[in-house]
Scaffold this motif. Sequence first.
Motif, PDB file in Angstrom:
ATOM      1  N   ASN A 100       9.625   1.585 -18.114  1.00 61.86           N
ATOM      2  CA  ASN A 100       8.337   1.089 -18.602  1.00 61.86           C
ATOM      3  C   ASN A 100       7.912  -0.170 -17.858  1.00 61.86           C
ATOM      4  OD1 ASN A 100       8.100   3.168 -20.456  1.00 61.86           O
ATOM      5  ND2 ASN A 100       8.975   1.991 -22.142  1.00 61.86           N
ATOM      6  N   MET A 101       8.868  -1.057 -17.563  1.00 58.32           N
ATOM      7  CA  MET A 101       8.538  -2.246 -16.788  1.00 58.32           C
ATOM      8  C   MET A 101       8.054  -1.856 -15.396  1.00 58.32           C
ATOM      9  SD  MET A 101       8.202  -5.517 -16.372  1.00 58.32           S
ATOM     10  CE  MET A 101       9.083  -6.409 -17.668  1.00 58.32           C
ATOM     11  N   ALA A 102       8.727  -0.889 -14.789  1.00 55.87           N
ATOM     12  CA  ALA A 102       8.314  -0.433 -13.461  1.00 55.87           C
ATOM     13  C   ALA A 102       6.880   0.088 -13.485  1.00 55.87           C
ATOM     14  CB  ALA A 102       9.270   0.644 -12.956  1.00 55.87           C
ATOM     15  N   LYS A 103       6.537   0.850 -14.518  1.00 52.06           N
ATOM     16  CA  LYS A 103       5.163   1.350 -14.636  1.00 52.06           C
ATOM     17  C   LYS A 103       4.182   0.202 -14.835  1.00 52.06           C
ATOM     18  CE  LYS A 103       6.152   4.488 -17.835  1.00 52.06           C
ATOM     19  NZ  LYS A 103       5.985   5.599 -18.816  1.00 52.06           N
ATOM     20  N   GLU A 104       4.576  -0.778 -15.657  1.00 51.87           N
ATOM     21  CA  GLU A 104       3.725  -1.942 -15.882  1.00 51.87           C
ATOM     22  C   GLU A 104       3.457  -2.691 -14.578  1.00 51.87           C
ATOM     23  OE1 GLU A 104       4.185  -6.285 -18.051  1.00 51.87           O
ATOM     24  OE2 GLU A 104       5.064  -4.547 -19.045  1.00 51.87           O
ATOM     25  N   LEU A 105       4.449  -2.694 -13.697  1.00 49.67           N
ATOM     26  CA  LEU A 105       4.316  -3.406 -12.424  1.00 49.67           C
ATOM     27  C   LEU A 105       3.743  -2.527 -11.311  1.00 49.67           C
ATOM     28  CD1 LEU A 105       7.609  -5.520 -12.418  1.00 49.67           C
ATOM     29  CD2 LEU A 105       5.329  -6.155 -13.226  1.00 49.67           C
ATOM     30  N   VAL A 158       5.289   6.795  -9.937  1.00 51.19           N
ATOM     31  CA  VAL A 158       6.063   7.839 -10.612  1.00 51.19           C
ATOM     32  C   VAL A 158       7.381   7.226 -11.051  1.00 51.19           C
ATOM     33  CG1 VAL A 158       7.124  10.120 -10.417  1.00 51.19           C
ATOM     34  CG2 VAL A 158       5.060   9.585  -9.083  1.00 51.19           C
ATOM     35  N   VAL A 159       7.812   7.537 -12.269  1.00 53.28           N
ATOM     36  CA  VAL A 159       9.143   7.125 -12.712  1.00 53.28           C
ATOM     37  C   VAL A 159       9.957   8.371 -13.029  1.00 53.28           C
ATOM     38  CG1 VAL A 159       8.425   4.868 -13.565  1.00 53.28           C
ATOM     39  CG2 VAL A 159       8.392   6.837 -15.111  1.00 53.28           C
ATOM     40  N   ILE A 160      11.240   8.324 -12.676  1.00 50.03           N
ATOM     41  CA  ILE A 160      12.140   9.462 -12.867  1.00 50.03           C
ATOM     42  C   ILE A 160      13.330   9.013 -13.689  1.00 50.03           C
ATOM     43  CG2 ILE A 160      13.703  11.076 -11.702  1.00 50.03           C
ATOM     44  CD1 ILE A 160      11.862  10.942  -9.253  1.00 50.03           C
ATOM     45  N   ASN A 161      13.645   9.800 -14.718  1.00 47.45           N
ATOM     46  CA  ASN A 161      14.858   9.591 -15.484  1.00 47.45           C
ATOM     47  C   ASN A 161      15.930  10.510 -14.910  1.00 47.45           C
ATOM     48  OD1 ASN A 161      16.941   9.386 -17.301  1.00 47.45           O
ATOM     49  ND2 ASN A 161      15.696   9.742 -19.123  1.00 47.45           N
ATOM     50  N   PRO A 162      16.920   9.959 -14.185  1.00 46.16           N
ATOM     51  CA  PRO A 162      17.919  10.816 -13.535  1.00 46.16           C
ATOM     52  C   PRO A 162      18.877  11.469 -14.514  1.00 46.16           C
ATOM     53  CG  PRO A 162      18.539   8.515 -13.299  1.00 46.16           C
ATOM     54  CD  PRO A 162      17.181   8.524 -13.939  1.00 46.16           C
ATOM     55  N   GLY A 192       0.788  -1.225   0.000  1.00 46.70           N
ATOM     56  CA  GLY A 192       0.000   0.000   0.000  1.00 46.70           C
ATOM     57  C   GLY A 192       0.820   1.275   0.000  1.00 46.70           C
ATOM     58  N   CYS A 193       2.007   1.246  -0.601  1.00 49.67           N
ATOM     59  CA  CYS A 193       2.866   2.419  -0.638  1.00 49.67           C
ATOM     60  C   CYS A 193       2.795   3.109  -1.998  1.00 49.67           C
ATOM     61  CB  CYS A 193       4.315   2.022  -0.367  1.00 49.67           C
ATOM     62  SG  CYS A 193       4.570   1.290   1.266  1.00 49.67           S
ATOM     63  N   ARG A 194       3.192   4.374  -2.033  1.00 48.86           N
ATOM     64  CA  ARG A 194       3.413   5.057  -3.294  1.00 48.86           C
ATOM     65  C   ARG A 194       4.875   4.853  -3.676  1.00 48.86           C
ATOM     66  NH1 ARG A 194       3.540  11.416  -5.123  1.00 48.86           N
ATOM     67  NH2 ARG A 194       4.821  11.591  -3.253  1.00 48.86           N
ATOM     68  N   THR A 195       5.113   4.344  -4.874  1.00 49.80           N
ATOM     69  CA  THR A 195       6.486   4.082  -5.285  1.00 49.80           C
ATOM     70  C   THR A 195       6.963   5.107  -6.299  1.00 49.80           C
ATOM     71  OG1 THR A 195       5.746   2.498  -6.978  1.00 49.80           O
ATOM     72  CG2 THR A 195       6.353   1.604  -4.829  1.00 49.80           C
ATOM     73  N   ILE A 196       8.163   5.602  -6.060  1.00 51.34           N
ATOM     74  CA  ILE A 196       8.838   6.544  -6.945  1.00 51.34           C
ATOM     75  C   ILE A 196      10.091   5.839  -7.440  1.00 51.34           C
ATOM     76  CG2 ILE A 196       9.952   8.797  -7.120  1.00 51.34           C
ATOM     77  CD1 ILE A 196       8.198   9.648  -4.673  1.00 51.34           C
ATOM     78  N   PHE A 197      10.147   5.602  -8.725  1.00 52.14           N
ATOM     79  CA  PHE A 197      11.161   4.740  -9.319  1.00 52.14           C
ATOM     80  C   PHE A 197      12.184   5.575 -10.073  1.00 52.14           C
ATOM     81  CE2 PHE A 197      12.708   0.972 -11.430  1.00 52.14           C
ATOM     82  CZ  PHE A 197      12.288  -0.080 -10.612  1.00 52.14           C
ATOM     83  N   VAL A 198      13.472   5.383  -9.781  1.00 51.24           N
ATOM     84  CA  VAL A 198      14.541   6.144 -10.417  1.00 51.24           C
ATOM     85  C   VAL A 198      15.369   5.193 -11.279  1.00 51.24           C
ATOM     86  CG1 VAL A 198      16.525   7.660 -10.078  1.00 51.24           C
ATOM     87  CG2 VAL A 198      14.630   7.681  -8.423  1.00 51.24           C
ATOM     88  N   GLU A 199      15.368   5.429 -12.583  1.00 52.92           N
ATOM     89  CA  GLU A 199      16.054   4.523 -13.505  1.00 52.92           C
ATOM     90  C   GLU A 199      16.296   5.242 -14.830  1.00 52.92           C
ATOM     91  OE1 GLU A 199      17.770   1.973 -15.776  1.00 52.92           O
ATOM     92  OE2 GLU A 199      17.401   1.351 -13.696  1.00 52.92           O
ATOM     93  N   PRO A 200      17.547   5.239 -15.339  1.00 52.11           N
ATOM     94  CA  PRO A 200      17.818   5.935 -16.597  1.00 52.11           C
ATOM     95  C   PRO A 200      17.350   5.197 -17.849  1.00 52.11           C
ATOM     96  CG  PRO A 200      19.822   4.958 -15.724  1.00 52.11           C
ATOM     97  CD  PRO A 200      18.773   4.781 -14.680  1.00 52.11           C
TER      98      PRO A 200
END
Length: 348
Positions: free
Chosen positions: A207-212, A216-220, A193-201
């Motif tokens: 896209n896989m992180a969003k699928e799962l 939020v996804v961040i491109n560092p 039940g958490c909000r996940t913020i994913f950091v990956e270049p």
Amino acid sequence: MLPEKMKAVVVTAPEKAEVMEVSMPVPVAGEVLVKIEKALICTWEQRIFGGGDVKLPFVPGHEISGVVAAVPEGTFTRLKVGDKVVVKTLDACGQCENCRRGNDNLCKEPAKKRFYDGIPGSGGFAQYMAIAADRVFEMPNQDMDLEIAAFAEPLACVLRSFENANVTMSEDVVIVGGGIMGQLHNLVAKRKGCRTIFVEPDEARRNMAKELGADVVINPMEVDAVEKIKELTNGYGAHVVFYTIGVLKLAQDYIEALRKGGSIVYYGSYHPSGKIEIDPNQIHYSEKIITGSISPTSYGFWMASRLLSYGIIDVAPLLSAKYKMEDCEEAFRMARRPDTYRVLIDLA
């Protein structure tokens, strides 16, 4: 009748692996014999294939699933021949302080060594393993796919990471790195039940992180990730950061992404090793928690077997490729590609 010989994948030299015929292990009282059917190639095995970490030749493998092949007289267990199981190959004495406190992943007592006709190994890439019954976990759903069950070990490792971070519902969880372990952290965080913020270049991994389920996804490479995390959390910072990449030079930066009282878990190891700088006053005044996570506990294995058995955690998208034993070299090379998550070797 069990055979006297079995096949095993042996890393014989850097970048070289082959299938050898070796003697069957013989279980003694207190052990069971497991027929290993599915094995995943972990980062550790990738390093071994590259010539690192251990002396060669070596029989690697520890992310495994299979069926009980034999229960010798003198082994008292509910396990029976034919049961689908996963195996915690990490040895633990069960008697030291760490084991008694439930931290059997931190056991430092002498471990039992496995040999295959004189070749040492963790043994997961051999077709059979004799191992203590208390390190064999029956899958609650006996109809489940053993390919999925093989993910129990890496999932159990991630569950230990969450224990150390003391994650609770509704928190902002930052995951740095979109490899297999980052993706597994994402899956667990969403189920909690958490909000996940994913950091990956890498775009494919984002896209896989969003699928799962990542929120939020961040491109560092495009934005300052730490500042973006603060912006997304109304200036507070993350409750938890799981740092899953082996990039030492960035390890210090993400302490700044934590809010007061937040925790950062350094998940995984660094090759080569090194140091980061920490201002003790920063920790004193903020009560930030810096910790790590290594290997799974028995409790984590029990949880992982249930989460996978009942489909609560769906790891199927993370199985990138499957190979027969005879194609083990190709399997190792595929596993080392950055566009794969887990590659499976079928030992059946």
